[in-house]
Design an enzyme around this catalytic site. Structure first.
Site, PDB file in Angstrom:
ATOM      1  N   TYR A  37      51.547   3.382  16.500  1.00 41.36           N
ATOM      2  CA  TYR A  37      52.687   2.762  15.837  1.00 41.36           C
ATOM      3  C   TYR A  37      53.721   2.357  16.891  1.00 41.36           C
ATOM      4  CZ  TYR A  37      50.802   4.898  11.547  1.00 41.36           C
ATOM      5  OH  TYR A  37      49.997   5.295  10.504  1.00 41.36           O
ATOM      6  N   HIS A 103      42.108   8.474  13.775  1.00 43.87           N
ATOM      7  CA  HIS A 103      42.688   7.390  12.985  1.00 43.87           C
ATOM      8  C   HIS A 103      41.627   6.417  12.486  1.00 43.87           C
ATOM      9  CE1 HIS A 103      46.727   4.963  12.778  1.00 43.87           C
ATOM     10  NE2 HIS A 103      46.133   5.041  11.619  1.00 43.87           N
ATOM     11  N   SER A 182      49.752   4.409   1.958  1.00 43.58           N
ATOM     12  CA  SER A 182      50.093   3.233   1.142  1.00 43.58           C
ATOM     13  C   SER A 182      49.885   3.500  -0.353  1.00 43.58           C
ATOM     14  CB  SER A 182      49.291   2.006   1.577  1.00 43.58           C
ATOM     15  OG  SER A 182      49.647   1.607   2.877  1.00 43.58           O
ATOM     16  N   PRO A 183      50.396   4.629  -0.871  1.00 44.64           N
ATOM     17  CA  PRO A 183      50.199   4.919  -2.294  1.00 44.64           C
ATOM     18  C   PRO A 183      50.967   3.960  -3.205  1.00 44.64           C
ATOM     19  CG  PRO A 183      51.723   6.488  -1.345  1.00 44.64           C
ATOM     20  CD  PRO A 183      51.174   5.691  -0.202  1.00 44.64           C
ATOM     21  N   LEU A 184      51.863   3.166  -2.616  1.00 44.31           N
ATOM     22  CA  LEU A 184      52.606   2.176  -3.385  1.00 44.31           C
ATOM     23  C   LEU A 184      52.102   0.760  -3.102  1.00 44.31           C
ATOM     24  CD1 LEU A 184      56.171   3.707  -3.024  1.00 44.31           C
ATOM     25  CD2 LEU A 184      54.743   3.661  -5.066  1.00 44.31           C
ATOM     26  N   GLY A 185      50.860   0.662  -2.611  1.00 46.27           N
ATOM     27  CA  GLY A 185      50.289  -0.649  -2.370  1.00 46.27           C
ATOM     28  C   GLY A 185      51.100  -1.479  -1.388  1.00 46.27           C
ATOM     29  N   ARG A 186      51.496  -0.840  -0.281  1.00 46.76           N
ATOM     30  CA  ARG A 186      52.329  -1.495   0.747  1.00 46.76           C
ATOM     31  C   ARG A 186      53.598  -2.084   0.138  1.00 46.76           C
ATOM     32  NH1 ARG A 186      49.468  -1.140   5.280  1.00 46.76           N
ATOM     33  NH2 ARG A 186      47.206  -0.919   5.078  1.00 46.76           N
ATOM     34  N   GLY A 187      54.137  -1.328  -0.825  1.00 46.30           N
ATOM     35  CA  GLY A 187      55.382  -1.714  -1.473  1.00 46.30           C
ATOM     36  C   GLY A 187      55.227  -2.659  -2.646  1.00 46.30           C
ATOM     37  N   PHE A 188      54.043  -3.234  -2.809  1.00 48.75           N
ATOM     38  CA  PHE A 188      53.854  -4.235  -3.863  1.00 48.75           C
ATOM     39  C   PHE A 188      54.037  -3.620  -5.252  1.00 48.75           C
ATOM     40  CE2 PHE A 188      51.710  -7.216  -6.623  1.00 48.75           C
ATOM     41  CZ  PHE A 188      51.981  -8.448  -6.047  1.00 48.75           C
TER      42      PHE A 188
END
Length: 307
Positions: A37, A103, A182-188
């Protein structure tokens, strides 16, 4: 990750550190970073944030992703694993890492070599537990035969369901925890991104197939359906989506990322949101696994996933 790369201009580090401190104050205990990162910058940021509060944190970082000519690849030879660990310890400013992930799986290095190196790091006291990310069921089994796999970190959300079935069953058979990124779908799935204009020019999501024209609109219809369900419960669409992941089992520990204290508070509140069987059925109907339009990654990012 988002504090240092990928989701638009890098934030003010002091604001990021304040957000991490507020997370700890709210009872968050797991912090997740990686050597890749921003080429180690994020590990340094996390190290600064936990200075003086190390005993409050389960600290996770990763090794294994390498970039060549803009394409994502993987490396897992023993020399690289040990060198990466020492570098991460230095950047984080700690004497041990609680959970050290592979990773991505290196197709050119036997998994036995990589996990033999991880076992030696446990023996040396440099790491406490070892995990793996984005791995197939067969690879998980092969790694676990060398040294116990503590956790699998893979993408899992209402719009990414690939680990359901064989991979998830394997983890549960072997007693391996699951850490969805990404449990929020990359914010989508929060509904905050209403059009591509909402994304900064240098945001990585502009290059993801699910955000592409045509796919974006189809996927937004799912978010709209989730928002209606969320309004009925007096929560946000993001909270409902995150609670759905959390409800998949006591062995599931999602790691939503945010750069803002406001969204951090929303995410933490979602952890106490209880969903009934009827709620889960309604969510499943609003966001069926086969309704998502577009692949997870473009080809240049997909090559190292799921080995």
């Amino acid at each position: 990750m988002g504090m240092s790369q990928a989701y638009g201009v890098r934030d003010n580090d002091e604001e990021s550190i304040a957000t991490i401190h507020w997370a700890l104050d709210l009872g968050v205990t797991l912090l997740d970073t990686a050597n890749v990162y921003a080429n180690g910058v994020n590990e340094e940021l996390v190290g600064r944030a936990i200075a003086g509060r190390r005993d409050e944190v389960v600290l996770a970082t990763k090794f294994g992703i390498v970039w060549t000519d803009g394409a994502m690849g993987a490396r897992g030879d023993a020399e690289y694993v040990k060198k990466s660990c020492d570098e991460s310890l230095r950047r984080l400013g700690v004497d041990h890492i609680d959970l050290y992930y592979q990773h991505r799986v290196d197709p050119d290095t036997p998994i036995e070599e990589t996990w033999g190196a991880l076992a030696s790091l446990v023996e040396a006291g440099k790491i406490r537990y070892a995990g793996i990310s984005e791995a197939s069921a067969a690879t998980i089994r092969a790694a676990h035969a060398v040294h116990p796999v503590t956790a699998l970190q893979s993408e899992w959300s209402l719009w990414t369901r690939g680990i359901e079935g064989e991979i998830l069953d394997t983890c549960r058979e072997l007693g391996i925890g699951v850490v969805p990124f990404s449990p929020l779908g990359r914010g989508f799935l929060t509904g905050a991104v209403k059009s591509m204009a909402d994304l900064p020019e240098d945001d990585m999501r502009r290059g993801l197939p699910r955000f592409a024209e045509g796919n974006f609109e189809r996927n937004m219809a799912i978010v709209d359906a989730l928002r209606k369900l969320a309004e009925e419960k007096g929560v946000t669409a993001g909270q409902l989506a995150l609670a759905w992941v959390q409800a998949q089992g006591e062995d599931v520990v999602p790691i939503p990322g945010t750069k803002r204290r406001k969204y951090l508070e929303e995410n933490v509140a979602a952890a106490s949101l209880e969903l009934t069987a009827d709620d889960l059925a309604a969510i499943a109907a609003a966001a069926p696994a086969d309704a998502i339009a577009g692949e997870r990654y473009p080809e240049r990012l997909a090559r190292a996933a799921g080995k």
